[in-house]
Design a protein around this motif. Structure first.
Motif, PDB file in Angstrom:
ATOM      1  N   TYR A 104       8.638 -13.137  -2.378  1.00  0.00           N
ATOM      2  CA  TYR A 104       7.825 -12.864  -1.201  1.00  0.00           C
ATOM      3  C   TYR A 104       8.179 -11.476  -0.675  1.00  0.00           C
ATOM      4  N   THR A 105       7.184 -10.724  -0.259  1.00  0.00           N
ATOM      5  CA  THR A 105       7.429  -9.360   0.212  1.00  0.00           C
ATOM      6  C   THR A 105       6.801  -9.139   1.579  1.00  0.00           C
ATOM      7  N   SER A 106       7.351  -8.181   2.277  1.00  0.00           N
ATOM      8  CA  SER A 106       6.720  -7.723   3.509  1.00  0.00           C
ATOM      9  C   SER A 106       5.584  -6.779   3.139  1.00  0.00           C
ATOM     10  N   GLY A 107       4.882  -6.293   4.132  1.00  0.00           N
ATOM     11  CA  GLY A 107       3.929  -5.224   3.863  1.00  0.00           C
ATOM     12  C   GLY A 107       4.676  -3.909   3.651  1.00  0.00           C
ATOM     13  N   PHE A 108       3.948  -2.888   3.259  1.00  0.00           N
ATOM     14  CA  PHE A 108       4.505  -1.539   3.152  1.00  0.00           C
ATOM     15  C   PHE A 108       4.332  -0.837   4.497  1.00  0.00           C
ATOM     16  N   VAL A 109       5.393  -0.229   4.973  1.00  0.00           N
ATOM     17  CA  VAL A 109       5.340   0.506   6.241  1.00  0.00           C
ATOM     18  C   VAL A 109       5.714   1.962   5.970  1.00  0.00           C
ATOM     19  N   THR A 110       4.840   2.867   6.386  1.00  0.00           N
ATOM     20  CA  THR A 110       5.095   4.299   6.254  1.00  0.00           C
ATOM     21  C   THR A 110       5.673   4.829   7.566  1.00  0.00           C
ATOM     22  N   PHE A 111       6.814   5.473   7.498  1.00  0.00           N
ATOM     23  CA  PHE A 111       7.507   5.934   8.703  1.00  0.00           C
ATOM     24  C   PHE A 111       6.801   7.131   9.319  1.00  0.00           C
ATOM     25  N   GLU A 112       6.592   7.038  10.631  1.00  0.00           N
ATOM     26  CA  GLU A 112       6.056   8.131  11.421  1.00  0.00           C
ATOM     27  C   GLU A 112       7.127   8.590  12.411  1.00  0.00           C
ATOM     28  N   PRO A 113       7.166   9.883  12.746  1.00  0.00           N
ATOM     29  CA  PRO A 113       8.249  10.418  13.591  1.00  0.00           C
ATOM     30  C   PRO A 113       8.407   9.731  14.940  1.00  0.00           C
ATOM     31  N   GLU A 166      12.822   9.935   6.757  1.00  0.00           N
ATOM     32  CA  GLU A 166      12.045  11.135   7.001  1.00  0.00           C
ATOM     33  C   GLU A 166      10.563  10.758   7.063  1.00  0.00           C
ATOM     34  N   GLU A 167       9.794  11.596   7.683  1.00  0.00           N
ATOM     35  CA  GLU A 167       8.364  11.324   7.825  1.00  0.00           C
ATOM     36  C   GLU A 167       7.723  11.084   6.456  1.00  0.00           C
ATOM     37  N   GLY A 168       6.943  10.024   6.374  1.00  0.00           N
ATOM     38  CA  GLY A 168       6.260   9.700   5.128  1.00  0.00           C
ATOM     39  C   GLY A 168       7.017   8.755   4.230  1.00  0.00           C
ATOM     40  N   ASP A 169       8.308   8.461   4.528  1.00  0.00           N
ATOM     41  CA  ASP A 169       9.050   7.492   3.726  1.00  0.00           C
ATOM     42  C   ASP A 169       8.404   6.120   3.856  1.00  0.00           C
ATOM     43  N   ILE A 170       8.473   5.342   2.795  1.00  0.00           N
ATOM     44  CA  ILE A 170       7.815   4.035   2.754  1.00  0.00           C
ATOM     45  C   ILE A 170       8.870   2.952   2.564  1.00  0.00           C
ATOM     46  N   PHE A 171       8.692   1.842   3.283  1.00  0.00           N
ATOM     47  CA  PHE A 171       9.668   0.756   3.260  1.00  0.00           C
ATOM     48  C   PHE A 171       8.980  -0.563   2.935  1.00  0.00           C
ATOM     49  N   THR A 172       9.665  -1.416   2.186  1.00  0.00           N
ATOM     50  CA  THR A 172       9.213  -2.784   1.960  1.00  0.00           C
ATOM     51  C   THR A 172      10.427  -3.661   1.693  1.00  0.00           C
TER      52      THR A 172
END
Length: 388
Positions: free
Chosen positions: A98-107, A82-88
């Motif tokens: 090791y981690t990826s960056g944080f990506v916030t989902f846009e529609p 959903e819009e605004g969900d954050i993934f890493t």
């Protein structure tokens, strides 16, 4: 009915049944993909490396998913965000996370990409340096409060994991020497016995240092007994590229051979004198004295009749001082007993918010860009606070 005709009907019936029982695709599902690469020349990527995906919504972690890499080093998840969900995404390689960056989902997004870079390890500290040191000095009665914020980088292509102690089996990466009379040592986040190890003349960090200009940050404070003309000495075990000092003490100033006055800063804590120093070699002492004085407002100004001229080094210095002031304000506000310190895992994002505020106030970014970036950084900070 012939045998062949019956066989064809049976085949069609089985085909229809197979289609009927096939799971329907999830509405709104998009691919969450990523590629794991090794940033060390000739480094490898294990094909069975587990990948963990974390998802967040607002202040809550909403999911943890695990898969393994495919033969080409990629991974894939299918989710309906959903819009605004954050993934890493994160992986553990040779005991280093090791981690990826944080990506916030846009529609409008059709996929979410979370690339992760891993590195081989080394015990050689030759490429480690302190990119910036911020010292925050305040005087309250007979007490000098000192806050230190160190931004540490790795100029190499291998993660520095330190050397293992033969007695404890624990690795340490960066040693910090404290003044002999330092008291009330406090950390922003995990402290002694957690991330840091107590040593005879100070403490050591156990955090691996990944390649990059700023890989780890250390924020701590301590107290010294104040006396007129008190001299302070700071020595760094690795080279320090730049040092910024902010002094908040009415009627006092700093004097030292290697420090340069950089004017007065207005902060939410009140006016503060600023100074710069560096670069400093490993083991080179930085010595300064707290002495009676007043701000020298004209030190940074050219004569009124002189034509304006750009001084790139001075502009960079002023930028560092402005950032230090923003970080100092955030630090001293957050370290109030009523609210507690900013957790270490959110410190880098708090710093980015502070730097963005400085850019907006200086007119370097538009209001629309500022509001959008600030909202995204705040969402990422909330997600980072919940990240395990």
């Amino acid at each position: 009915m012939t045998f062949n005709r019956l066989s064809r009907l049976t085949f069609y019936a089985l085909t229809l049944l197979t289609i009927a029982w096939a799971p329907a695709p999830q509405s709104g599902e998009i691919p969450v993909i990523g590629q794991v690469t090794n940033g060390t020349p000739d480094g490898t990527v294990p094909l069975d490396l587990p990948v963990v995906l974390h998802t967040f919504s607002g202040m809550e972690e909403t999911g943890v998913y695990t898969t393994t890499l495919t033969s080409d080093g990629s991974f894939h998840f299918g989710l309906a965000p959903e819009e605004g969900d954050i993934f890493t995404a994160r992986v553990v390689y040779q005991d280093v996370t090791y981690t990826s960056g944080f990506v916030t989902f846009e529609p409008e997004q059709r996929e979410i990409s979370l690339p992760v870079t891993i590195y081989e390890t080394t015990e050689d500290p030759a490429d480690i340096q302190i990119t910036q040191v911020h010292l925050f000095v305040t005087v309250a009665g007979d007490c000098v409060q000192v806050g230190e914020y160190r931004m540490v980088g790795n100029m190499g292509d291998r993660t520095f994991v330190g050397v293992e102690d033969s007695e404890t089996g624990q690795r340490t990466t960066l040693h910090v020497t404290l003044p002999d009379d330092a008291e009330a040592l406090t950390f922003d986040g995990p402290g002694l016995g957690e991330r840091f190890v107590e040593q005879e003349d100070g403490f050591a960090d156990t955090e691996p240092i990944l390649p990059g200009d700023v890989s780890i940050k250390i924020l701590f404070s301590y107290e010294l007994s104040y006396q007129e003309g008190i001299q302070m000495e700071r020595v760094f075990d690795v080279p320090a590229a730049s040092v910024v000092i902010l002094l908040s003490a009415e009627g006092l100033a700093l004097e030292g051979e290697k420090i340069v006055p950089a004017g007065t800063m207005d902060t939410q804590m009140g006016p503060a004198l600023s100074y710069t120093a560096g670069p400093l070699a490993a083991g080179e002492p930085l010595v300064f004295t707290l002495a009676p004085g007043c701000p020298a407002a004209d030190n940074m100004s050219a004569p009124a009749s002189a034509p304006p001229a750009r001084n790139t080094a001075q502009e960079i210095s002023i930028g560092l001082v402005a950032l230090a002031a923003a970080v100092a304000t955030a630090y001293w506000m957050y370290r109030s007993p009523a609210t507690g310190p900013v957790p270490a895992r959110a410190r880098s994002l708090v710093e980015k918010i502070a730097a963005l505020d400085v850019d907006f106030e200086a007119g370097r970014v538009t209001e629309k860009t500022y509001l959008k970036k600030r909202k995204t950084l705040k969402q990422q900070a909330r997600a980072n606070l919940l990240k395990e």
